[in-house]
Scaffold this active site. Structure first.
Site, short mmCIF file in Angstrom:
data_model
loop_
_atom_site.label_atom_id
_atom_site.label_comp_id
_atom_site.label_asym_id
_atom_site.label_seq_id
_atom_site.Cartn_x
_atom_site.Cartn_y
_atom_site.Cartn_z
N ASP A 197 0.84 -1.20 0.00
CA ASP A 197 0.00 0.00 0.00
C ASP A 197 0.88 1.24 0.00
OD1 ASP A 197 -2.29 -1.50 0.04
OD2 ASP A 197 -2.59 -1.36 2.21
N TYR A 208 5.94 -9.06 8.18
CA TYR A 208 5.51 -7.68 8.42
C TYR A 208 5.79 -7.27 9.87
CZ TYR A 208 2.61 -8.70 4.29
OH TYR A 208 2.17 -9.07 3.04
N TYR A 235 -4.29 -9.79 3.61
CA TYR A 235 -4.60 -8.40 3.95
C TYR A 235 -4.28 -8.20 5.43
CZ TYR A 235 -7.00 -8.13 -0.56
OH TYR A 235 -7.30 -8.15 -1.91
#
Length: 279
Positions: free
Chosen positions: A104, A170, A242
């Site tokens: 993103d 992440y 996601y």
């Protein structure tokens, strides 16, 4: 045969660099030049530029009052910052950027970087000093992006990257509406290890993704820090997960989610990709 002698090059019928199209009806000759492919990895250090060019939705890239006559929604993109030097040096007409997935606009890409292939279309020059270009791109874009591992590539590698499903790690900073309960978060993190989650297409991407439930694997989940209403997790997950919705639950569209498991509505405040495995 004449060109082979003059250019001291051997003809390659299987994979030609240049193909001359001769139209005898109109006495015209045009050249079809094959694309030049460059593989590399990029790191992104800022949270305000997209991976690829975003054309203005009002004028479709032509330029209008809404976009300040630039034709673009964002002034810069990773694609353009990397491609500019290549376009100048090869005297090419255009390029295409093929990334192994994307992050993103507000997400940093750190660690070992994201693999990509830059396709340079109709290049006039094919032999490049890639080490020099890598240095120039990095010097011109300090604190914004960094590229490494530049080498020549091919169309087959573009297809490989598009099909690849690399695991990603992440670092997630998130904030709860109320103080985060240590024991509940520890229990939630433990239950996510090696588990599959179901994710219905998130609201934020529903306009460009098919409405369906995707099953994604969470391989590892670890608490880095808990401080009042905030916490930091590192998560290793399947490609295409996601992550923001794994935390928020997206109004029940992702199950299970951290918010649901700790009974505390949470929202991601900072997200970084810190590793892409598989290359």
């Amino acid at each position: 045969k004449i060109l082979e002698k003059k250019l001291k090059k051997e003809v390659n019928f299987e994979n030609p660099t240049i193909m001359a199209v001769i139209d005898t009806s109109f006495d015209s000759i045009s050249l079809q030049i094959s694309s030049l492919y460059i593989y590399g990895r990029y790191k992104k250090y800022t949270r305000d530029i997209p991976q690829t060019r975003w054309f203005c939705k009002f004028c479709q890239g032509k330029g209008c009052k809404k976009c300040g006559y630039t034709g673009k929604l964002y002034e810069k993109s990773i694609e353009e910052l990397i491609a500019n030097n290549f376009l100048k040096l090869t005297k090419a007409v255009d390029e295409s950027f093929h990334g192994c997935g994307r992050e993103d606009i507000d997400v940093c890409m750190l660690g070992n970087g994201r693999p990509f292939v830059l396709e340079i279309k109709n290049p006039m020059k094919r032999k490049l000093n890639l080490a020099k270009i890598e240095k120039e791109v990095n010097n011109e874009n300090k604190g914004i992006i960094e590229v490494n591992n530049l080498r020549y590539s091919n169309k087959e590698e573009v297809n490989r990257l598009k099909r690849a499903e690399f695991k990603k790690t992440y670092r997630i900073v998130f904030h709860g509406e109320k103080p985060i309960n240590n024991e509940k978060l520890k229990k939630a993190v433990l239950s996510l290890q090696g588990k599959k989650i179901g994710q219905f297409t998130p609201s934020r991407v529903a306009h460009r993704r098919a409405n369906m439930v995707r099953e994604k694997h969470i391989y590892k989940c670890k608490i880095e820090q808990i401080d009042g209403n905030s916490a930091i997790l590192t998560v290793e997950a399947e490609s295409g997960t996601y992550i923001k919705e794994l935390i928020s639950g997206d109004e029940g569209k992702t199950k299970p989610s951290i918010s649901e498991m700790i009974e505390n509505p949470c929202k991601v405040t900072k997200l970084d990709v810190i590793k892409i495995k598989g290359e």
